[in-house]
Design a protein around this motif. Structure first.
Motif, PDB file in Angstrom:
ATOM      1  N   ASP A  62      45.396 -10.472   9.962  1.00 55.42           N
ATOM      2  CA  ASP A  62      44.896 -11.309   8.885  1.00 55.42           C
ATOM      3  C   ASP A  62      44.591 -12.698   9.420  1.00 55.42           C
ATOM      4  O   ASP A  62      45.427 -13.318  10.107  1.00 55.42           O
ATOM      5  CB  ASP A  62      45.935 -11.431   7.757  1.00 55.42           C
ATOM      6  CG  ASP A  62      45.916 -10.243   6.809  1.00 55.42           C
ATOM      7  OD1 ASP A  62      44.817  -9.696   6.581  1.00 55.42           O
ATOM      8  OD2 ASP A  62      46.976  -9.876   6.292  1.00 55.42           O
ATOM      9  N   GLY A  63      43.413 -13.200   9.099  1.00 54.14           N
ATOM     10  CA  GLY A  63      43.032 -14.537   9.511  1.00 54.14           C
ATOM     11  C   GLY A  63      43.568 -15.592   8.576  1.00 54.14           C
ATOM     12  O   GLY A  63      44.287 -15.302   7.605  1.00 54.14           O
ATOM     13  N   LEU A  64      43.210 -16.834   8.835  1.00 55.68           N
ATOM     14  CA  LEU A  64      43.709 -17.978   8.079  1.00 55.68           C
ATOM     15  C   LEU A  64      43.436 -17.846   6.585  1.00 55.68           C
ATOM     16  O   LEU A  64      44.290 -18.143   5.753  1.00 55.68           O
ATOM     17  CB  LEU A  64      43.060 -19.256   8.624  1.00 55.68           C
ATOM     18  CG  LEU A  64      43.541 -20.589   8.055  1.00 55.68           C
ATOM     19  CD1 LEU A  64      45.012 -20.817   8.394  1.00 55.68           C
ATOM     20  CD2 LEU A  64      42.686 -21.729   8.617  1.00 55.68           C
ATOM     21  N   LEU A  65      42.250 -17.365   6.236  1.00 50.80           N
ATOM     22  CA  LEU A  65      41.872 -17.264   4.833  1.00 50.80           C
ATOM     23  C   LEU A  65      42.659 -16.190   4.086  1.00 50.80           C
ATOM     24  O   LEU A  65      42.767 -16.229   2.863  1.00 50.80           O
ATOM     25  CB  LEU A  65      40.369 -16.968   4.730  1.00 50.80           C
ATOM     26  CG  LEU A  65      39.714 -17.090   3.356  1.00 50.80           C
ATOM     27  CD1 LEU A  65      39.804 -18.521   2.852  1.00 50.80           C
ATOM     28  CD2 LEU A  65      38.260 -16.650   3.412  1.00 50.80           C
ATOM     29  N   GLY A  82      45.939 -15.428   4.649  1.00 49.29           N
ATOM     30  CA  GLY A  82      47.378 -15.653   4.728  1.00 49.29           C
ATOM     31  C   GLY A  82      47.999 -15.392   6.069  1.00 49.29           C
ATOM     32  O   GLY A  82      49.234 -15.353   6.196  1.00 49.29           O
ATOM     33  N   GLY A  83      47.202 -15.238   7.093  1.00 45.87           N
ATOM     34  CA  GLY A  83      47.739 -14.929   8.414  1.00 45.87           C
ATOM     35  C   GLY A  83      48.145 -16.138   9.230  1.00 45.87           C
ATOM     36  O   GLY A  83      48.606 -15.996  10.366  1.00 45.87           O
ATOM     37  N   SER A 140      39.163 -12.635   9.524  1.00 48.10           N
ATOM     38  CA  SER A 140      39.598 -11.270   9.834  1.00 48.10           C
ATOM     39  C   SER A 140      40.632 -10.785   8.815  1.00 48.10           C
ATOM     40  O   SER A 140      41.351 -11.577   8.196  1.00 48.10           O
ATOM     41  CB  SER A 140      40.188 -11.203  11.242  1.00 48.10           C
ATOM     42  OG  SER A 140      41.407 -11.916  11.326  1.00 48.10           O
ATOM     43  N   THR A 141      40.676  -9.475   8.651  1.00 49.13           N
ATOM     44  CA  THR A 141      41.625  -8.865   7.725  1.00 49.13           C
ATOM     45  C   THR A 141      42.450  -7.808   8.450  1.00 49.13           C
ATOM     46  O   THR A 141      42.011  -7.213   9.428  1.00 49.13           O
ATOM     47  CB  THR A 141      40.900  -8.190   6.540  1.00 49.13           C
ATOM     48  OG1 THR A 141      40.191  -7.031   7.021  1.00 49.13           O
ATOM     49  CG2 THR A 141      39.913  -9.143   5.881  1.00 49.13           C
ATOM     50  N   ALA A 142      43.651  -7.573   7.934  1.00 44.62           N
ATOM     51  CA  ALA A 142      44.546  -6.591   8.553  1.00 44.62           C
ATOM     52  C   ALA A 142      43.982  -5.179   8.464  1.00 44.62           C
ATOM     53  O   ALA A 142      44.415  -4.289   9.198  1.00 44.62           O
ATOM     54  CB  ALA A 142      45.924  -6.657   7.907  1.00 44.62           C
ATOM     55  N   ASP A 143      43.027  -4.948   7.566  1.00 50.48           N
ATOM     56  CA  ASP A 143      42.385  -3.638   7.464  1.00 50.48           C
ATOM     57  C   ASP A 143      41.375  -3.398   8.577  1.00 50.48           C
ATOM     58  O   ASP A 143      40.910  -2.273   8.760  1.00 50.48           O
ATOM     59  CB  ASP A 143      41.664  -3.500   6.112  1.00 50.48           C
ATOM     60  CG  ASP A 143      42.641  -3.472   4.949  1.00 50.48           C
ATOM     61  OD1 ASP A 143      43.804  -3.077   5.163  1.00 50.48           O
ATOM     62  OD2 ASP A 143      42.231  -3.844   3.834  1.00 50.48           O
TER      63      ASP A 143
END
Length: 438
Positions: A342-345, A347-348, A333-336
């Motif tokens: 944001d997911g693990l990939l 930087g979340g 997932s992405t913050a957008d």
């Protein structure tokens, strides 16, 4: 907003089409010729029963609470009984959610093909909808602060990875274990009788799924065109990737890439992207699709190793695909995206991954325990399983007094008692000549 409401009318019709006729065709083609009418009837009657129940109490159980407090598990069934006090301009959203309830119940039927009494199905469906689906839908779709999965836990589920696919997959597994194996399985190769119907059903499911996913956009504080574009693109690309992932594994494990594999890959990709459609970007959608296609292609073979007779691989596709799509939101997932996380990939950290895993586990536990209670109650009262003689002779004739095919050509038994010439030509190396399912 007039254009948005017009779109929702279309989306609702598309999702209803996913059950009748798309799922009915998809499942019907994968059964033996003596079972196809019963398989299709299970989808049609599920639509009739659940649709009426949803209007009576389902919408109230899912949506009558306000944003601050609506119940952890479900809202009051009688606050909006028979849509009391619900504005008519909201009816389109009621009907949209109703179609989700319908297809979730219908999906379960593929696991119990050939052997579940039609009368038992008619009783199981309304009880399961009220006790299992309506509460889980509230936990996921209601968007209230107190709802368990997407409220208290904070998991993302865009269009039903938990409430629909994991839920149906777990229920399917429970019923399969209670019913036992089909007579002759796995020694007898219970081949799909008409893969043309299955391929047609898969194509219609793909088409209808745009209503399923894109229709689930959240309009509050969202850029509707941008969210629709993201969801549409992700649904399309994940499905394409899943076809390739499934066929690649099929080729490696069994030496052939089959039409049944392609149809099943379509559904596996659609299942997996359902919870993630608004949360990930295009690259994430492709990754989820190819992973789901590959993992589900492997998972459908587990029934032979573990000995549970999931007739049309509802467990291998819906339960496994639903878990894959739900959990991988925590990675891709992405913050957008719609959830703003944001997911693990990206930087979340692992927080989202933990939330997604916990959400999936709650759905598994809730559906599994309550479906078991319902199934045991029916098994020891009215009975779940057809008589052996009726099963061997054909459930279509035994339960409905009809045959799907009366060709008088010798290719099929007039009593629907065999798979005939057509079935002998439709082999699937992936599942030892059985069909994988939606």
């Amino acid at each position: 907003m007039d254009g948005y409401y017009a779109f929702m009318l279309i989306a609702t019709a598309l999702v209803l089409m996913m059950t009748v006729p798309a799922l009915a065709l998809f499942y019907g083609g994968m059964t033996r010729s003596k079972s196809v009418l019963n398989m299709m009837m299970m989808s049609y009657v599920a639509a009739a029963i659940v649709g009426i129940l949803y209007v009576a109490i389902g919408w109230s159980m899912g949506w009558s609470g306000d944003a601050e407090s609506g119940g952890t598990f479900f809202a009051n069934p009688f606050d909006l009984f028979w849509l009391k006090d619900v504005p008519t301009d909201t009816y389109v959203f009621v009907m949209f959610q109703m179609t989700f309830a319908i297809i979730t119940c219908a999906l379960i039927s593929g696991a119990v093909a050939d052997r579940m009494k039609f009368s038992a199905w008619l009783v199981f469906v309304p009880i399961w909808a009220v006790v299992v689906y309506f509460p889980l839908a509230h936990m996921v779709f209601s968007c209230t602060a107190d709802s368990l999965i997407c409220g208290r836990i904070g998991a993302q589920d865009y269009a039903g990875g938990t409430a629909v696919h994991i839920n149906a997959g777990v229920a399917a597994l429970v019923l399969v274990l209670l019913l036992g194996k089909r007579t002759g399985w796995p020694k007898d190769k219970m081949r799909p009788h008409n893969l043309t119907l299955t391929m047609l059903g898969a194509g219609l499911l793909w088409f209808g799924w745009y209503g399923f996913n894109v229709g689930s956009i959240v309009v509050v504080d969202q850029d509707i065109p941008a969210e629709m574009g993201r969801t549409f693109a992700n649904t399309t690309l994940a499905t394409m990737a899943a076809i390739l992932g499934w066929l690649a594994v099929e080729r490696v494990l069994h030496g052939k890439a089959t039409s049944l594999g392609a149809a099943s890959g379509i559904v596996a990709g659609l299942v997996a992207i359902t919870p993630a459609a608004g949360a990930v970007d295009i690259s994430g959608a492709v990754a989820i699709g190819v992973i789901a296609g590959a993992v589900c292609a492997w998972a459908v073979g587990l029934k032979f190793r573990l000995g549970f007779d999931d007739s049309l691989d509802v467990v291998g596709v819906h339960l496994v695909g639903g878990i894959v799509g739900t959990v991988l939101i925590g990675v891709f997932s992405t913050a957008d995206g719609a959830g703003g996380v944001d997911g693990l990939l990206y930087g979340g950290g692992a927080d989202s991954l933990v939330d997604q895993t916990l959400g999936a586990l709650v759905a598994i536990a809730y559906s599994g325990v309550l479906t078991l209670v319902i199934g045991l109650a029916l098994k020891y009262t009215i009975g779940l399983r057809l008589d052996v003689d009726d099963e061997v002779g054909g459930i279509d004739l035994a339960e409905h007094g009809e045959n799907a095919y009366d060709l008088h050509s010798g290719s099929f038994s007039s009593a629907g008692g065999g798979t005939g010439v057509l079935a002998k030509s439709t082999t699937s190396p992936l599942t030892k000549n059985e069909g994988a399912s939606a």
